[in-house]
Scaffold this motif. Sequence first.
Motif, PDB file in Angstrom:
ATOM      1  N   ARG A  98       0.863  -1.177   0.000  1.00  0.00           N
ATOM      2  CA  ARG A  98       0.000   0.000   0.000  1.00  0.00           C
ATOM      3  C   ARG A  98       0.898   1.226   0.000  1.00  0.00           C
ATOM      4  O   ARG A  98       1.842   1.328   0.792  1.00  0.00           O
ATOM      5  CB  ARG A  98      -0.898  -0.012   1.233  1.00  0.00           C
ATOM      6  CG  ARG A  98      -1.940   1.077   1.219  1.00  0.00           C
ATOM      7  CD  ARG A  98      -2.888   0.929   2.391  1.00  0.00           C
ATOM      8  NE  ARG A  98      -2.256   1.168   3.676  1.00  0.00           N
ATOM      9  CZ  ARG A  98      -2.135   2.363   4.255  1.00  0.00           C
ATOM     10  NH1 ARG A  98      -2.593   3.437   3.665  1.00  0.00           N
ATOM     11  NH2 ARG A  98      -1.550   2.481   5.430  1.00  0.00           N
ATOM     12  N   ARG A  99       0.598   2.162  -0.867  1.00  0.00           N
ATOM     13  CA  ARG A  99       1.378   3.396  -0.944  1.00  0.00           C
ATOM     14  C   ARG A  99       1.052   4.256   0.266  1.00  0.00           C
ATOM     15  O   ARG A  99      -0.103   4.484   0.591  1.00  0.00           O
ATOM     16  CB  ARG A  99       1.051   4.140  -2.226  1.00  0.00           C
ATOM     17  CG  ARG A  99       1.901   5.345  -2.434  1.00  0.00           C
ATOM     18  CD  ARG A  99       1.503   6.038  -3.728  1.00  0.00           C
ATOM     19  NE  ARG A  99       2.456   7.042  -4.053  1.00  0.00           N
ATOM     20  CZ  ARG A  99       3.404   6.931  -4.961  1.00  0.00           C
ATOM     21  NH1 ARG A  99       3.485   5.833  -5.663  1.00  0.00           N
ATOM     22  NH2 ARG A  99       4.253   7.897  -5.179  1.00  0.00           N
ATOM     23  N   VAL A 100       2.099   4.748   0.948  1.00  0.00           N
ATOM     24  CA  VAL A 100       1.932   5.579   2.128  1.00  0.00           C
ATOM     25  C   VAL A 100       2.699   6.871   1.906  1.00  0.00           C
ATOM     26  O   VAL A 100       3.864   6.863   1.516  1.00  0.00           O
ATOM     27  CB  VAL A 100       2.486   4.855   3.397  1.00  0.00           C
ATOM     28  CG1 VAL A 100       2.379   5.752   4.611  1.00  0.00           C
ATOM     29  CG2 VAL A 100       1.777   3.547   3.609  1.00  0.00           C
ATOM     30  N   GLU A 101       2.025   7.981   2.145  1.00  0.00           N
ATOM     31  CA  GLU A 101       2.669   9.283   2.024  1.00  0.00           C
ATOM     32  C   GLU A 101       3.604   9.491   3.212  1.00  0.00           C
ATOM     33  O   GLU A 101       3.385   8.938   4.299  1.00  0.00           O
ATOM     34  CB  GLU A 101       1.620  10.397   1.975  1.00  0.00           C
ATOM     35  CG  GLU A 101       0.688  10.303   0.783  1.00  0.00           C
ATOM     36  CD  GLU A 101       1.403  10.495  -0.545  1.00  0.00           C
ATOM     37  OE1 GLU A 101       2.401  11.250  -0.599  1.00  0.00           O
ATOM     38  OE2 GLU A 101       0.965   9.861  -1.522  1.00  0.00           O
ATOM     39  N   LEU A 102       4.637  10.256   3.025  1.00  0.00           N
ATOM     40  CA  LEU A 102       5.614  10.496   4.087  1.00  0.00           C
ATOM     41  C   LEU A 102       4.973  11.134   5.325  1.00  0.00           C
ATOM     42  O   LEU A 102       5.390  10.852   6.452  1.00  0.00           O
ATOM     43  CB  LEU A 102       6.753  11.369   3.583  1.00  0.00           C
ATOM     44  CG  LEU A 102       7.693  10.690   2.598  1.00  0.00           C
ATOM     45  CD1 LEU A 102       8.752  11.683   2.119  1.00  0.00           C
ATOM     46  CD2 LEU A 102       8.363   9.492   3.237  1.00  0.00           C
ATOM     47  N   GLU A 103       3.948  11.970   5.116  1.00  0.00           N
ATOM     48  CA  GLU A 103       3.301  12.612   6.258  1.00  0.00           C
ATOM     49  C   GLU A 103       2.575  11.575   7.126  1.00  0.00           C
ATOM     50  O   GLU A 103       2.360  11.800   8.309  1.00  0.00           O
ATOM     51  CB  GLU A 103       2.288  13.651   5.782  1.00  0.00           C
ATOM     52  CG  GLU A 103       2.910  14.865   5.110  1.00  0.00           C
ATOM     53  CD  GLU A 103       3.225  14.600   3.632  1.00  0.00           C
ATOM     54  OE1 GLU A 103       2.551  13.780   2.996  1.00  0.00           O
ATOM     55  OE2 GLU A 103       4.190  15.191   3.143  1.00  0.00           O
ATOM     56  N   GLU A 104       2.191  10.441   6.554  1.00  0.00           N
ATOM     57  CA  GLU A 104       1.465   9.410   7.294  1.00  0.00           C
ATOM     58  C   GLU A 104       2.407   8.477   8.061  1.00  0.00           C
ATOM     59  O   GLU A 104       1.947   7.719   8.906  1.00  0.00           O
ATOM     60  CB  GLU A 104       0.623   8.572   6.333  1.00  0.00           C
ATOM     61  CG  GLU A 104      -0.451   9.333   5.639  1.00  0.00           C
ATOM     62  CD  GLU A 104      -1.197   8.451   4.646  1.00  0.00           C
ATOM     63  OE1 GLU A 104      -1.228   7.224   4.826  1.00  0.00           O
ATOM     64  OE2 GLU A 104      -1.734   8.999   3.682  1.00  0.00           O
ATOM     65  N   MET A 105       3.674   8.529   7.770  1.00  0.00           N
ATOM     66  CA  MET A 105       4.648   7.614   8.399  1.00  0.00           C
ATOM     67  C   MET A 105       4.811   7.963   9.882  1.00  0.00           C
ATOM     68  O   MET A 105       4.936   9.134  10.231  1.00  0.00           O
ATOM     69  CB  MET A 105       5.999   7.700   7.697  1.00  0.00           C
ATOM     70  CG  MET A 105       5.995   7.186   6.286  1.00  0.00           C
ATOM     71  SD  MET A 105       5.749   5.413   6.211  1.00  0.00           S
ATOM     72  CE  MET A 105       7.187   4.843   7.046  1.00  0.00           C
ATOM     73  N   PRO A 106       4.811   6.955  10.725  1.00  0.00           N
ATOM     74  CA  PRO A 106       5.058   7.234  12.146  1.00  0.00           C
ATOM     75  C   PRO A 106       6.499   7.672  12.373  1.00  0.00           C
ATOM     76  O   PRO A 106       7.405   7.215  11.706  1.00  0.00           O
ATOM     77  CB  PRO A 106       4.777   5.902  12.828  1.00  0.00           C
ATOM     78  CG  PRO A 106       4.868   4.882  11.760  1.00  0.00           C
ATOM     79  CD  PRO A 106       4.601   5.547  10.460  1.00  0.00           C
ATOM     80  N   VAL A 107       6.696   8.529  13.328  1.00  0.00           N
ATOM     81  CA  VAL A 107       8.036   9.052  13.607  1.00  0.00           C
ATOM     82  C   VAL A 107       8.661   8.306  14.734  1.00  0.00           C
ATOM     83  O   VAL A 107       8.162   7.811  15.639  1.00  0.00           O
ATOM     84  CB  VAL A 107       7.994  10.557  13.916  1.00  0.00           C
ATOM     85  CG1 VAL A 107       9.379  11.084  14.200  1.00  0.00           C
ATOM     86  CG2 VAL A 107       7.350  11.283  12.777  1.00  0.00           C
TER      87      VAL A 107
END
Length: 107
Positions: A98-107
């Motif tokens: 699934r494509r995930v945008e960088l803003e959605e990535m957990p930090v």
Amino acid sequence: LLNLADAGDNTARELLVQSIYQELHQLAKHAKSRERSASQLQTTEVLNEACVRLLGATKSAHWNSRGHFFTAAAITMRRVLVDLARQRNAEKRGGDWRRVELEEMPV
């Protein structure tokens, strides 16, 4: 039977499949033997899927002759096998990612 099945008669469709089942089974067996990736499918599975696609289509197909019907059946069986191979290749190469945008990535 082809004309009645083409007109939408479900009884005719059932009789048609029953009367030519053995010939279609041999055609599916031949198509499966030519396809390397078809080892997981049984011949009957190829035949059933092709029948569903061929006879269960919402848009009614018109067959001019017995030969035309068997040609359409052979092409449909080939498409079933090609679709299976494409699905396997997609899964093998991350098809379920699934494509995930960088803003959605957990930090």
